[in-house]
Design an enzyme around this catalytic site. Sequence first.
Site, PDB file in Angstrom:
ATOM      1  N   TYR A 144      14.656  29.351  -0.036  1.00 30.21           N
ATOM      2  CA  TYR A 144      14.391  29.128  -1.457  1.00 30.21           C
ATOM      3  C   TYR A 144      15.176  27.895  -1.883  1.00 30.21           C
ATOM      4  O   TYR A 144      16.392  27.922  -1.972  1.00 30.21           O
ATOM      5  CB  TYR A 144      14.799  30.362  -2.267  1.00 30.21           C
ATOM      6  CG  TYR A 144      14.443  30.332  -3.739  1.00 30.21           C
ATOM      7  CD1 TYR A 144      13.667  29.324  -4.302  1.00 30.21           C
ATOM      8  CD2 TYR A 144      14.895  31.343  -4.581  1.00 30.21           C
ATOM      9  CE1 TYR A 144      13.346  29.324  -5.647  1.00 30.21           C
ATOM     10  CE2 TYR A 144      14.578  31.358  -5.936  1.00 30.21           C
ATOM     11  CZ  TYR A 144      13.816  30.344  -6.456  1.00 30.21           C
ATOM     12  OH  TYR A 144      13.505  30.346  -7.801  1.00 30.21           O
ATOM     13  N   LYS A 172      10.170  28.654  -0.398  1.00 26.15           N
ATOM     14  CA  LYS A 172       9.792  28.671  -1.805  1.00 26.15           C
ATOM     15  C   LYS A 172      10.334  27.382  -2.404  1.00 26.15           C
ATOM     16  O   LYS A 172      11.543  27.189  -2.517  1.00 26.15           O
ATOM     17  CB  LYS A 172      10.361  29.901  -2.512  1.00 26.15           C
ATOM     18  CG  LYS A 172      10.008  29.974  -3.992  1.00 26.15           C
ATOM     19  CD  LYS A 172      10.613  31.202  -4.661  1.00 26.15           C
ATOM     20  CE  LYS A 172      10.305  31.202  -6.158  1.00 26.15           C
ATOM     21  NZ  LYS A 172      10.929  32.358  -6.853  1.00 26.15           N
TER      22      LYS A 172
END
Length: 305
Positions: A144, A172
């Site tokens: 992320y 992400k």
Amino acid sequence: MTSTADDPRRPFGRLLTAMVTPFRADGSLDVDGAAELAGHLVDEQGNDALVVSGTTGESPTVSAAEKDILLRVVIDAVGDRARVIAGVGTNDTRRSVELAIAAEKAGASGVLAVTPYYNKPPQAGLLAHFTAIADGCGLPVMLYDIPSRSVIPIEVETMVRLAEHERIVAVKDAKGDLEATSWVTRRSDLAVYSGDDKNTLPLLSVGAAGVVGVSSHVFGRQTKTMIHAYERGDVAGALAAHHAMLPAFKGFFRTQGVILVKAALNLEGLPAGPVRLPLVDATPEQIARLRQDCAAAGVRLGSDA
């Protein structure tokens, strides 16, 4: 399990929602509400996977014990209809590894690991941190990358090196840097998922697989329609869907995203409850503006329906 979730180009499908953590009025974990909301997000909003205990799940104020309970409840609620990804990111590598091991024992489909925040590690530290998580459990890992929160970005060279690990399969991407993402998709096999709702369509154009969304709590079907349109070559249709949802993309982030997502879910009669401090619940003025934003995007919330 849907076939897209078994596609190595989209290891978690196309549409994922970073699920809120429902609380009761007294601030305690709403277990029944979590099960109900998870089912709604999969069956009514069309999610291929759910992320629990991420940023939108208020992970910094959810204990490890609560995270384990929540994960097991959501896994049980969605069964084989969707994958469930556990947020395990912290700024303490040992703790993140422990959370990843617990997630594997609970039956998670994968883990989401955010860039360590506050302590500002160098790129060598990021490489060691994420590698330790991937080595410490047997689950696929989604990185992320969100420098607006963590300050430190995962640089392209670091991302490419991390992609060599057999269990680091996705990222992400909330970096907002299309050039950097383009180099990642050119130089690695990482599946890129948009981590910023408004950038989903631009990221698809440089090779992204889908989105881990926030507004998709309410606009999941519309978001999936946009992704499918782009994939079948209907760029004009995808752009029309993107334009239609722009007021929602803006509206849910007029303050911290989880605050307004919970407000929307509460208006819709779905489990959400309050937020935990240091977040504060939406004001009447913020809720009124959210209604306007969602209506402009085609969804009338609650009594406005």
